[in-house]
Design a protein around this motif. Structure first.
Motif, mmCIF file in Angstrom:
data_model
loop_
_atom_site.group_PDB
_atom_site.id
_atom_site.type_symbol
_atom_site.label_atom_id
_atom_site.label_comp_id
_atom_site.label_asym_id
_atom_site.label_seq_id
_atom_site.Cartn_x
_atom_site.Cartn_y
_atom_site.Cartn_z
ATOM 1 N N LYS A 86 0.848 -1.200 0.000
ATOM 2 C CA LYS A 86 0.000 0.000 0.000
ATOM 3 C C LYS A 86 0.875 1.240 0.000
ATOM 4 C CE LYS A 86 -1.897 -1.206 3.860
ATOM 5 N NZ LYS A 86 -2.820 -1.212 4.966
ATOM 6 N N PRO A 87 0.299 2.417 -0.199
ATOM 7 C CA PRO A 87 1.114 3.639 -0.177
ATOM 8 C C PRO A 87 1.759 3.852 1.187
ATOM 9 C CG PRO A 87 -1.152 4.113 -0.866
ATOM 10 C CD PRO A 87 -1.103 2.694 -0.452
ATOM 11 N N TYR A 88 3.018 4.302 1.164
ATOM 12 C CA TYR A 88 3.685 4.667 2.409
ATOM 13 C C TYR A 88 4.644 5.812 2.150
ATOM 14 C CZ TYR A 88 7.851 1.942 1.041
ATOM 15 O OH TYR A 88 8.955 1.446 0.399
ATOM 16 N N ARG A 89 5.007 6.469 3.225
ATOM 17 C CA ARG A 89 5.884 7.636 3.142
ATOM 18 C C ARG A 89 6.920 7.517 4.253
ATOM 19 N NH1 ARG A 89 2.954 13.232 3.766
ATOM 20 N NH2 ARG A 89 2.687 12.965 1.547
ATOM 21 N N ILE A 90 8.137 7.926 3.920
ATOM 22 C CA ILE A 90 9.210 7.979 4.911
ATOM 23 C C ILE A 90 9.576 9.449 5.083
ATOM 24 C CG2 ILE A 90 11.572 7.298 5.478
ATOM 25 C CD1 ILE A 90 11.127 4.834 3.651
ATOM 26 N N VAL A 91 9.452 9.950 6.308
ATOM 27 C CA VAL A 91 9.740 11.352 6.595
ATOM 28 C C VAL A 91 11.029 11.408 7.404
ATOM 29 C CG1 VAL A 91 8.916 13.483 7.652
ATOM 30 C CG2 VAL A 91 7.282 11.868 6.631
ATOM 31 N N GLU A 92 12.033 12.045 6.835
ATOM 32 C CA GLU A 92 13.318 12.165 7.516
ATOM 33 C C GLU A 92 13.217 13.135 8.682
ATOM 34 O OE1 GLU A 92 16.636 12.836 4.972
ATOM 35 O OE2 GLU A 92 15.884 11.467 3.459
ATOM 36 N N TRP A 93 14.185 13.079 9.573
ATOM 37 C CA TRP A 93 14.250 13.950 10.739
ATOM 38 C C TRP A 93 14.139 15.397 10.301
ATOM 39 C CZ3 TRP A 93 13.699 13.970 15.727
ATOM 40 C CH2 TRP A 93 14.287 14.962 16.505
ATOM 41 N N ARG A 94 13.183 16.084 10.847
ATOM 42 C CA ARG A 94 12.905 17.480 10.528
ATOM 43 C C ARG A 94 12.649 17.691 9.039
ATOM 44 N NH1 ARG A 94 16.945 20.801 14.552
ATOM 45 N NH2 ARG A 94 16.070 19.950 16.449
ATOM 46 N N GLY A 95 12.189 16.654 8.370
ATOM 47 C CA GLY A 95 11.905 16.726 6.943
ATOM 48 C C GLY A 95 10.596 17.445 6.666
ATOM 49 N N VAL A 96 10.430 17.835 5.438
ATOM 50 C CA VAL A 96 9.237 18.536 4.998
ATOM 51 C C VAL A 96 8.320 17.532 4.302
ATOM 52 C CG1 VAL A 96 8.359 20.359 3.497
ATOM 53 C CG2 VAL A 96 10.528 20.664 4.688
ATOM 54 N N GLU A 97 7.042 17.613 4.617
ATOM 55 C CA GLU A 97 6.068 16.766 3.932
ATOM 56 C C GLU A 97 4.845 17.599 3.594
ATOM 57 O OE1 GLU A 97 3.996 13.804 6.462
ATOM 58 O OE2 GLU A 97 5.273 14.577 8.056
ATOM 59 N N ASP A 98 4.171 17.224 2.510
ATOM 60 C CA ASP A 98 2.981 17.971 2.144
ATOM 61 C C ASP A 98 1.861 17.658 3.136
ATOM 62 O OD1 ASP A 98 1.575 15.604 1.395
ATOM 63 O OD2 ASP A 98 2.522 15.673 -0.566
ATOM 64 N N GLN A 99 0.811 18.438 3.095
ATOM 65 C CA GLN A 99 -0.284 18.294 4.045
ATOM 66 C C GLN A 99 -1.470 17.528 3.465
ATOM 67 O OE1 GLN A 99 0.006 19.395 7.391
ATOM 68 N NE2 GLN A 99 2.089 19.352 6.608
ATOM 69 N N VAL A 100 -1.236 16.749 2.423
ATOM 70 C CA VAL A 100 -2.291 15.941 1.832
ATOM 71 C C VAL A 100 -2.469 14.692 2.692
ATOM 72 C CG1 VAL A 100 -3.016 14.654 -0.197
ATOM 73 C CG2 VAL A 100 -1.751 16.787 -0.467
ATOM 74 N N TYR A 101 -3.636 14.565 3.293
ATOM 75 C CA TYR A 101 -3.906 13.446 4.199
ATOM 76 C C TYR A 101 -4.488 12.281 3.429
ATOM 77 C CZ TYR A 101 -5.795 10.796 8.113
ATOM 78 O OH TYR A 101 -6.075 9.803 9.007
ATOM 79 N N ASN A 102 -3.891 11.109 3.571
ATOM 80 C CA ASN A 102 -4.378 9.883 2.972
ATOM 81 C C ASN A 102 -4.487 8.868 4.103
ATOM 82 O OD1 ASN A 102 -4.813 7.436 1.712
ATOM 83 N ND2 ASN A 102 -3.164 7.670 0.225
ATOM 84 N N PRO A 103 -5.688 8.555 4.586
ATOM 85 C CA PRO A 103 -5.829 7.663 5.734
ATOM 86 C C PRO A 103 -5.334 6.242 5.479
ATOM 87 C CG PRO A 103 -7.973 8.139 4.781
ATOM 88 C CD PRO A 103 -6.973 9.007 4.076
ATOM 89 N N GLN A 104 -5.130 5.877 4.218
ATOM 90 C CA GLN A 104 -4.644 4.536 3.893
ATOM 91 C C GLN A 104 -3.121 4.459 3.812
ATOM 92 O OE1 GLN A 104 -6.823 2.029 3.900
ATOM 93 N NE2 GLN A 104 -8.302 3.612 4.413
ATOM 94 N N ARG A 105 -2.445 5.610 3.852
ATOM 95 C CA ARG A 105 -0.990 5.646 3.702
ATOM 96 C C ARG A 105 -0.321 5.479 5.069
ATOM 97 N NH1 ARG A 105 0.712 10.638 0.696
ATOM 98 N NH2 ARG A 105 -0.219 11.623 2.500
ATOM 99 N N VAL A 106 0.709 4.636 5.109
ATOM 100 C CA VAL A 106 1.507 4.436 6.316
ATOM 101 C C VAL A 106 2.645 5.450 6.288
ATOM 102 C CG1 VAL A 106 2.856 2.799 7.677
ATOM 103 C CG2 VAL A 106 0.991 1.966 6.229
#
Length: 122
Positions: A86-106
């Protein structure tokens, strides 16, 4: 001569924009907190309920984040071994991520050492 004067003037104008000076000279008691020597404790984000303070309820574990707790405290490279389809995202320490919420994404969040310290949906 005029070109050199213009370049020097531009550099001085830019330097004047930062009253604190270069980053190496900025005191640790300034606007940014001093880095902590240890990493945050690993955890899975729990659901939030509605309270009198106005917090809105977060959807429950819709992405199945609890299924991936085996990588908590482990290096980010371990995420690849999970075989997530399924979709997943890895956010690095103090990284920037968009604010698009996907309840199915880990979402795996990394600490300053590159280890997974939080897993949630979004």
């Amino acid at each position: 001569m005029l070109k050199r004067f213009f370049v020097m003037g531009s550099m001085l104008a830019l330097a004047a924009c930062d009253p604190a000076g270069p980053m190496s000279e900025t005191p640790t008691g300034g606007a940014y907190p001093a880095p902590q020597p240890g990493a945050p404790a690993p955890y899975v984000t729990s659901p939030v309920s509605v309270t009198k303070g106005g917090l809105q309820e977060r959807e429950p574990d819709t992405c199945g984040a609890v299924n991936y707790t085996s990588v908590l405290g482990q290096p980010a490279a371990q995420i690849q071994t999970l075989g997530i389809a399924k979709p997943y995202r890895i956010v690095e320490w103090r990284g920037v991520e968009d604010q698009v919420y996907n309840p199915q994404r880990v979402v795996f969040r990394l600490d300053s050492r590159g280890n997974v310290y939080n897993i949630d949906c979004g």
